[in-house]
Design an enzyme around this catalytic site. Structure first.
Site, PDB file in Angstrom:
ATOM      1  N   SER A 189      25.392 -56.694  53.072  1.00  0.00           N
ATOM      2  CA  SER A 189      26.356 -55.602  53.262  1.00  0.00           C
ATOM      3  C   SER A 189      26.570 -55.189  54.704  1.00  0.00           C
ATOM      4  CB  SER A 189      25.917 -54.391  52.458  1.00  0.00           C
ATOM      5  OG  SER A 189      24.691 -53.903  52.948  1.00  0.00           O
ATOM      6  N   HIS A 217      28.146 -56.665  46.681  1.00  0.00           N
ATOM      7  CA  HIS A 217      29.279 -56.651  47.619  1.00  0.00           C
ATOM      8  C   HIS A 217      30.233 -57.820  47.398  1.00  0.00           C
ATOM      9  CE1 HIS A 217      27.926 -53.215  49.935  1.00  0.00           C
ATOM     10  NE2 HIS A 217      26.714 -53.640  49.639  1.00  0.00           N
ATOM     11  N   LYS A 248      31.664 -50.277  43.504  1.00  0.00           N
ATOM     12  CA  LYS A 248      32.309 -50.705  44.761  1.00  0.00           C
ATOM     13  C   LYS A 248      33.674 -51.313  44.411  1.00  0.00           C
ATOM     14  CE  LYS A 248      27.788 -51.060  46.967  1.00  0.00           C
ATOM     15  NZ  LYS A 248      27.628 -49.768  47.612  1.00  0.00           N
TER      16      LYS A 248
HETATM   17  N1  PMP Z   1      22.597 -53.631  46.362  1.00  0.00           N
HETATM   18  C1  PMP Z   1      23.191 -53.634  47.556  1.00  0.00           C
HETATM   19  C2  PMP Z   1      23.159 -54.888  48.371  1.00  0.00           C
HETATM   20  C3  PMP Z   1      23.843 -52.493  48.034  1.00  0.00           C
HETATM   21  O1  PMP Z   1      24.431 -52.495  49.234  1.00  0.00           O
HETATM   22  C4  PMP Z   1      23.872 -51.329  47.233  1.00  0.00           C
HETATM   23  C5  PMP Z   1      24.577 -50.034  47.643  1.00  0.00           C
HETATM   24  N2  PMP Z   1      24.898 -49.852  48.902  1.00  0.00           N
HETATM   25  C6  PMP Z   1      23.217 -51.366  45.999  1.00  0.00           C
HETATM   26  C7  PMP Z   1      22.601 -52.527  45.598  1.00  0.00           C
HETATM   27  C8  PMP Z   1      23.203 -50.172  45.110  1.00  0.00           C
HETATM   28  O2  PMP Z   1      24.391 -50.098  44.385  1.00  0.00           O
HETATM   29  P1  PMP Z   1      24.949 -48.689  43.904  1.00  0.00           P
HETATM   30  O3  PMP Z   1      25.682 -48.082  45.050  1.00  0.00           O
HETATM   31  O4  PMP Z   1      25.802 -48.994  42.724  1.00  0.00           O
HETATM   32  O5  PMP Z   1      23.745 -47.855  43.531  1.00  0.00           O
END
Ligand code: PMP
Length: 407
Positions: A189, A217, A248
């Site tokens: 990310s 992502h 997302k």
């Molecule tokens: N995995 C990754 C790689 C993330 O970047 C994120 C959130 N930024 C999550 C899991 C968690 O997902 P959520 O926002 O739905 O809790």
């Protein structure tokens, strides 16, 4: 002990390092995203354009999603009313799980209240219950994966980020009889780089390891039906567990795993983060289902998304503004200092109504602080012009400061 003093001292430490997080208080305008209203510290309301949202495709305002949510809200009420096991399983949850299993070509799916919880619950359950399990975790895995693995108390080794030879070496050192769980992401990310998934799978198959990929992502964004990078590369059936978010690209909220029926049943039966938590509101599940169904059929959002990303990159290149050259939709403009990143972000907001949140340590390593730009299909050419021109203006003003930093 003076507890308040302890809190204040540690918060002051964050402020001094430039890492104290300040919310931008927004009201997203359904129907006109990426436009939003922002409440300033002085109570003024400012019109802003959001350039750092993870609602990558603008599905959070798609009419099909909103209609499905309104309809389900009127029909089912606000909350699920319980955990999945005790009165909280709504027909909408079951439909959503079937939709997700189909998206990834798996036998089953299991939904959680967020992507964070899905990683935490699934990884902690698998790693703690597989016999004598050793976890191999990519060095840049998300906090939710790290916490899940840590909670399992299983032996864990980090392999150097995206370094398949290192993974192979570490797997070779594990005694043959032990369970091996390899956890990694597809699109990372913060740098926007993409894992060498096929090579990782080759190595895992050689060593008989169970594979767990976080496609948070990537789902909705890549692959002919939005199944993620693994779908795009035709690799979904070689991966044991595909994890994703509904918050997302799908624009709603929640997380999930998809896998074999048996594996999902195993997590469903043992994961405390699943068992002991209220189920998602049915309207949220209905909105997510509508979003997934739409993105399975429609390429328009994905094509325009990639087009917007390409144009922003080209415009930044033309102006000599350094950004990480990665193959994904995430554009990290590298600043390299927490105070400067915040200063640039504040300046863009105050002078141009452009909102790009600075990304600082510990989200990224010190010295790699950045602005993380996420274009969406709903950003217009005019929005892109205003963004790159404003960044260019502040970039030349900061040139001197950056030279000092580099020295
Ligand atoms: N995995 C990754 C790689 C993330 O970047 C994120 C959130 N930024 C999550 C899991 C968690 O997902 P959520 O926002 O739905 O809790």
């Amino acid at each position: 002990m003076n507890y308040e003093l302890v809190f204040s001292e540690q918060l002051d430490g964050l402020r001094e390092a430039g890492n104290y997080r300040v919310f931008a208080e927004l009201e997203r305008q359904a129907g006109s995203f990426p436009r939003a209203k922002r409440w300033t510290a002085e109570g003024q309301v400012q019109d802003v354009t959001v350039w750092c949202s993870n609602d990558y495709l603008g599905m959070g305002q798609h009419p099909k999603v909103l209609d499905a949510m309104h309809e389900a809200l009127d029909r089912c009420g606000a909350g699920a009313g319980g955990t999945r096991n005790i009165s909280g399983t709504n027909h909408q949850h079951v439909l959503l799980e079937a939709e997700l299993a189909d998206l990834h070509g798996k036998e089953a799916a299991l939904i959680f209240t967020s992507g964070y919880v899905s990683n935490w619950a699934a990884l902690s359950t698998l790693a703690s219950r597989l016999p004598d399990c050793v976890v191999l975790s990519d060095a840049l895995n998300h906090a939710s994966m790290i916490e899940g693995i840590r909670h399992s108390r299983a032996e864990c080794h980090r392999w150097r980020h995206n370094d398949v030879a290192h993974l192979d070496e570490l797997l070779s050192q594990v005694a043959p009889g032990r369970a091996k769980l390899v956890a990694f992401e597809s699109v990372y990310s913060m740098d926007g780089d993409i894992a060498p998934i096929a090579e990782i799978l080759d190595v895992c198959e050689k060593h008989g390891a169970l594979t767990y990929i976080d496609e948070v992502h990537a789902v909705g964004l890549y692959g002919p039906r939005g199944g993620g990078v693994a779908e795009e590369l035709g690799l979904m059936d070689r991966i044991d567990v595909i994890e994703g978010t509904l918050g997302k690209a799908f624009g709603v909220m929640g997380g999930y795993i998809t896998a074999s029926k048996n594996l999902c049943d195993f997590v469903r039966s043992f994961a405390s983060g699943f068992i002991f938590s209220t189920a998602l509101p049915p309207a949220v599940a209905a909105g997510a289902t509508a979003s997934i169904r739409h993105l399975k059929e429609s390429q328009i959002e994905r094509v325009r998304h990639q087009n917007r990303v390409k144009i922003v990159r080209q415009r930044l290149d033309a102006l000599g503004i350094p950004h990480l050259n990665n193959p994904s939709h995430i554009i990290p403009v590298m600043v390299g200092d927490a105070h400067h990143a915040k200063m640039i972000s504040d300046w863009l907001m105050d002078n141009h109504g452009i909102y790009v949140q600075p990304i600082n340590y510990p989200t990224v390593p010190k010295g790699t602080e950045r602005l993380r730009i996420t274009p969406s299909p709903v950003h217009t050419d005019g929005d892109i012009d205003r963004l790159v021109e404003a960044i260019s203006e502040i970039w030349s003003q900061c040139a001197l400061a950056r030279q000092e930093l580099a020295a």
